[in-house]
Write a protein that holds these residues in place. Structure first.
Motif, mmCIF file in Angstrom:
data_model
loop_
_atom_site.group_PDB
_atom_site.id
_atom_site.type_symbol
_atom_site.label_atom_id
_atom_site.label_comp_id
_atom_site.label_asym_id
_atom_site.label_seq_id
_atom_site.Cartn_x
_atom_site.Cartn_y
_atom_site.Cartn_z
ATOM 1 N N THR A 111 -12.918 18.213 6.992
ATOM 2 C CA THR A 111 -13.681 19.353 7.477
ATOM 3 C C THR A 111 -12.835 20.558 7.515
ATOM 4 N N THR A 112 -13.019 21.563 6.769
ATOM 5 C CA THR A 112 -12.187 22.753 6.860
ATOM 6 C C THR A 112 -13.115 24.334 7.300
ATOM 7 N N GLY A 113 -12.344 25.107 7.426
ATOM 8 C CA GLY A 113 -12.872 26.464 7.986
ATOM 9 C C GLY A 113 -11.818 26.925 8.956
ATOM 10 N N PRO A 114 -11.199 26.466 9.825
ATOM 11 C CA PRO A 114 -10.176 26.954 10.689
ATOM 12 C C PRO A 114 -9.038 27.108 9.781
ATOM 13 N N LEU A 115 -8.596 28.488 9.399
ATOM 14 C CA LEU A 115 -7.680 28.571 8.254
ATOM 15 C C LEU A 115 -6.431 28.044 8.639
ATOM 16 N N GLY A 116 -5.685 27.492 7.368
ATOM 17 C CA GLY A 116 -4.417 27.018 7.698
ATOM 18 C C GLY A 116 -4.524 25.318 7.879
ATOM 19 N N GLN A 117 -5.768 24.808 8.454
ATOM 20 C CA GLN A 117 -5.843 23.325 8.720
ATOM 21 C C GLN A 117 -6.114 22.485 7.533
ATOM 22 N N GLY A 118 -6.724 22.992 6.457
ATOM 23 C CA GLY A 118 -6.979 22.322 5.242
ATOM 24 C C GLY A 118 -5.781 22.060 4.486
ATOM 25 N N ILE A 119 -5.101 22.901 4.071
ATOM 26 C CA ILE A 119 -3.747 22.984 3.497
ATOM 27 C C ILE A 119 -2.850 22.082 4.218
ATOM 28 N N SER A 120 -2.971 22.003 5.486
ATOM 29 C CA SER A 120 -1.971 21.291 6.262
ATOM 30 C C SER A 120 -2.466 19.676 6.290
ATOM 31 N N MET A 121 -3.853 19.391 6.355
ATOM 32 C CA MET A 121 -4.371 18.251 6.350
ATOM 33 C C MET A 121 -3.999 17.592 4.848
ATOM 34 N N ALA A 122 -3.807 18.455 3.935
ATOM 35 C CA ALA A 122 -3.801 18.133 2.402
ATOM 36 C C ALA A 122 -2.107 17.495 2.335
ATOM 37 N N VAL A 123 -1.249 18.162 2.943
ATOM 38 C CA VAL A 123 0.205 17.643 3.004
ATOM 39 C C VAL A 123 0.291 16.156 3.731
ATOM 40 N N GLY A 124 -0.917 15.851 4.787
ATOM 41 C CA GLY A 124 -0.840 14.532 5.300
ATOM 42 C C GLY A 124 -1.348 13.408 4.255
ATOM 43 N N MET A 125 -2.303 13.975 3.398
ATOM 44 C CA MET A 125 -2.861 13.248 2.341
ATOM 45 C C MET A 125 -1.815 12.880 1.356
ATOM 46 N N ALA A 126 -1.083 13.755 0.851
ATOM 47 C CA ALA A 126 0.036 13.554 0.087
ATOM 48 C C ALA A 126 1.103 12.825 0.457
ATOM 49 N N MET A 127 1.481 12.919 1.780
ATOM 50 C CA MET A 127 2.337 11.862 2.597
ATOM 51 C C MET A 127 1.927 10.483 2.423
ATOM 52 N N ALA A 128 0.541 10.403 2.655
ATOM 53 C CA ALA A 128 -0.081 9.166 2.955
ATOM 54 C C ALA A 128 0.080 8.360 1.213
ATOM 55 N N GLU A 129 -0.232 9.190 0.542
ATOM 56 C CA GLU A 129 -0.152 8.839 -1.192
ATOM 57 C C GLU A 129 1.301 8.457 -1.561
ATOM 58 N N LYS A 130 2.211 9.046 -0.905
ATOM 59 C CA LYS A 130 3.638 8.810 -1.386
ATOM 60 C C LYS A 130 4.094 7.478 -0.626
ATOM 61 N N HIS A 131 3.696 7.384 0.511
ATOM 62 C CA HIS A 131 3.912 6.081 1.157
ATOM 63 C C HIS A 131 3.426 5.078 0.730
ATOM 64 N N LEU A 132 2.017 4.905 0.552
ATOM 65 C CA LEU A 132 1.479 3.961 0.254
ATOM 66 C C LEU A 132 1.885 3.497 -1.244
ATOM 67 N N GLY A 133 2.048 4.287 -2.003
ATOM 68 C CA GLY A 133 2.502 3.946 -3.356
ATOM 69 C C GLY A 133 4.161 3.330 -3.254
ATOM 70 N N ALA A 134 4.704 3.746 -2.541
ATOM 71 C CA ALA A 134 6.137 3.179 -2.225
ATOM 72 C C ALA A 134 5.982 1.706 -1.742
ATOM 73 N N ILE A 135 4.880 1.216 -1.120
ATOM 74 C CA ILE A 135 4.590 0.240 -0.669
ATOM 75 C C ILE A 135 4.048 -0.838 -1.592
ATOM 76 N N TYR A 136 2.890 -0.272 -2.250
ATOM 77 C CA TYR A 136 2.105 -1.162 -3.096
ATOM 78 C C TYR A 136 2.361 -1.128 -4.557
ATOM 79 N N ASN A 137 3.133 -0.282 -5.150
ATOM 80 C CA ASN A 137 3.236 0.190 -6.595
ATOM 81 C C ASN A 137 4.610 -0.988 -6.803
ATOM 82 N N LYS A 138 4.194 -1.711 -8.038
ATOM 83 C CA LYS A 138 5.376 -2.383 -8.645
ATOM 84 C C LYS A 138 5.555 -2.075 -10.080
#
Length: 650
Positions: A111-138
């Motif tokens: 959910t976006t609209g309040p400016l700045g929140q979307g790009i900041s949530m996207a940082v969290g998404m990218a952190m999750a991708e990096k963390h999960l990749g480190a755990i599960y990728n072989k």
């Protein structure tokens, strides 16, 4: 006209038709940014037939006021939005609300609209991708995707975006790609009025790769920029896409193009500019329909290739694959919360300390935890002791060092939750929840369930004084719909709070914790999970009730210990209590007992409902003071003696 241009123009005109029919919306961004968004969507990894595919690329329209653009894309790419849905743009109950809403419209990632929140949530998404990749990728990579963002000048003016972007650069989130719709116009006029900085120089200083697209209509230039961004796996990328707001309309380049419909004449002129039929609304040329079908076939082909890789992984690493799928389905094993030992503590503790012990009991059993503090982990007791710190060189670490960035922390935690596969938390002092309110509100609105740990919950902060002593923050948090505020009275209740937080599926939970040591209560109960329960039962006929929360519960019990007609209720969570059955609420808090006393070391706002007209609230309706915590409690009358006196007066 080339087919790509025809597709882009279709997106533009579907967008302005939505806005014109609603007589409400923002045509400027869709007209200017359509080429960039189309280029991303054509090349990104996604499948409209499997919109929750765990390894899809994520797309965040941070400039959520441009929602008509996103809805046009979702329609053309086959995410289930019909032309009739587009015609209901911004109408009550439609699938196309004014700003994109997660859980409401398929394909909307947050959910976006309040400016700045979307790009900041996207940082969290990218952190999750990096963390999960480190755990599960072989030798087989099952987590490998990008997070794309379209943002505007407004997003980059809001301070939260800089906080989040700074952390993204530090963490080397190379799969985060931001397309900056640089049209130099905001509502009041030219950005020169208030925003003259060199954005790319700033982002370079933050550790980002910076790229410029001089002509936002040039698809080849856009494709090359995205290719360059993807090649750099170390630095997040920001691509400044130079565009003209309201491109193709009579209002091109004008502030008026931002947030007003073009008007019937303006729409006709715009359609003329793009050589589209002037008398056809919501028009999609047949060749465009056919071309999007071809694009979708290509997307399906790439998807099937990825699913074959996923199948090989699932056969070779069966246990890890099953664990990953369960994590994304939030099929958590929480059986440890039923163990008696989870709620046992040997000594009296501050609830921040008992919460810290409970958090670590969770972390030792629950593998999908990923969270941290805004540079206050030693004070918040929010560090997972048997885990390392998440960093650019150690992405497998579970403890996040957010730095002194509460604004961004809240949004990043939301982004981690929205990505899926993880349970996240963020911690700071309660008084700084003011910085996080917009993100907590979006947690509640999106029906996600992060945990927000707020310590130093009252005037018990003491020597730090009124700047650090929360007064109105509890009322603020309680006022947010679909938000659970939980303030435990002792170590047992603090552990119950973690049970509530871990069990929540669609509601954020705010744990409100003391700095000072609190005595363990002999009558603490698992009924704390119901929001309120009896901690001191009357010995004779019930005549009076004291309701208290947190550190004030033990004070209330002390005040009423010799009163045989008084009941003491611990109410850690008003929200949980209100969710109970009428029978339970009546059993705990009988309606016929009007002589009630409420005790909380914070504002009285909201408590009079429980006190009734015949009762009284002992509270603090002014700012705190500086001095030792015990003296401050005495100064404001939050003492057993004062509570006993007030009890005798009602």
């Amino acid at each position: 006209m080339k087919i790509d241009e025809q597709c882009i123009n279709t997106i533009r005109l579907l967008s302005i038709d939505q806005i014109q029919k609603a007589n409400s919306g923002h045509p400027g961004l869709p007209l200017g940014a359509a080429p960039a968004a189309y280029t991303v969507w054509k090349g990104m990894k996604h499948n409209p037939n499997d919109p929750k595919w765990i390894n899809r690329d994520r797309f965040v329209l941070s400039a959520g006021h441009g929602s008509a653009l996103l809805y046009s894309l979702l329609h053309l790419f086959g995410y289930g939005l019909s032309i009739d849905d587009l015609k209901e743009f911004r109408q009550l109950g439609s699938m196309t609300p004014g700003h994109p809403e997660f859980r409401h419209t398929t394909g909307v990632e947050c959910t976006t609209g309040p400016l700045g929140q979307g790009i900041s949530m996207a940082v969290g998404m990218a952190m999750a991708e990096k963390h999960l990749g480190a755990i599960y990728n072989k030798d087989i990579e099952i987590i490998d995707h990008n997070t794309y963002v379209v943002c505007g000048d407004g997003d980059l003016m809001e301070g939260i975006s800089n906080e989040a972007s700074s952390l993204a650069g530090t963490l080397e989130l190379g799969k985060l790609i931001v397309l900056y719709d640089s049209n130099k116009i905001t509502i009041e006029g030219s950005t020169d009025l208030a925003f003259r900085e060199n954005v790319l120089n700033r982002y370079s200083a933050l550790g980002w790769q910076t790229i410029t697209v001089e002509d936002g209509n040039n698809i080849s230039e856009l494709e090359e920029a995205i290719k360059l961004a993807k090649e750099d796996k170390t630095h997040p990328a920001i691509i400044e896409v130079k565009t003209k707001i309201g491109y193709g309309s009579p209002r091109v380049g004008l502030a008026k193009a931002h947030g007003e419909p073009l008007g019937e004449d303006g729409v006709i002129e715009t359609k003329k500019y793009f050589n589209f039929p002037e008398d056809k609304d919501f028009y999609v040329p047949e060749e465009v329909r056919e071309y999007f079908e071809e694009i979708k076939k290509d997307l399906e082909f790439e998807y099937e290739k990825q699913k074959r890789v996923e199948k090989i992984y699932s056969e070779k690493y069966k246990e890890d694959y099953e664990k990953l799928i369960k994590a994304f389905n939030e099929d958590w094993d929480l059986s440890f919360l039923e163990d008696k030992e989870f709620y046992e503590f040997e000594k009296d503790l501050a609830t921040r300390a008992s919460s810290g012990e409970a958090l670590n009991r969770v972390a030792d059993k629950f593998e999908s935890f990923f969270g941290g503090s805004a540079d206050l982990a030693p004070s918040n007791k929010s560090n997972m002791k048997n885990s390392t710190n998440f960093s650019a060189i150690n992405p497998v670490g579970k403890n996040i060092n957010f730095g002194i960035r509460e604004h961004a922390m809240g949004a990043i935690v939301n982004g981690i939750m929205l990505h899926g596969g993880l349970k996240s938390y963020g911690a700071t002092f309660l008084v700084f929840s003011d910085y996080m309110k917009p993100a907590i509100r979006l947690s509640a609105l999106q029906q996600i369930a992060p945990v927000f740990i707020f310590t130093h919950d009252s005037i018990g902060v003491g020597e730090d004084g009124p700047t650090h002593e929360p007064i109105e923050q509890l009322a603020m948090l309680r006022s947010i719909p679909n938000n659970i505020v939980y303030r435990p009275a002792d170590a047992f209740e603090a552990a119950v709070g973690w049970k509530v937080a871990m069990s929540s599926k669609s509601t954020p939970v705010c744990l409100i914790l003391s700095r000072q040591t609190l005595p363990n209560l002999s009558t603490s109960s698992l009924e704390a999970a119901k929001g309120a329960y009896i901690v001191k039962k009357e010995d004779e006929e019930l005549k009076k009730i004291i309701i208290a929360t947190g550190s004030e519960v033990s004070i209330a019990i002390e005040a009423a210990k010799d009163d045989k007609n008084t009941r003491v209720i611990s109410m850690p969570s008003r929200e949980l209590f209100e969710a109970q059955s009428v029978d339970y609420r009546e059993r705990v808090l009988p309606r016929n007992i009007k002589r009630r006393l409420v005790v909380e070391a914070a504002t009285s706002f909201g408590w009079h409902k429980y006190a009734t007209e015949e009762g009284k609230v002992i509270s603090i309706d002014e700012f705190g003071a500086s001095g030792p915590g015990s003296e401050i409690f005495n100064y404001f009358g939050i003492t057993a003696e004062n509570v006993k006196k007030a009890l005798n007066e009602i």
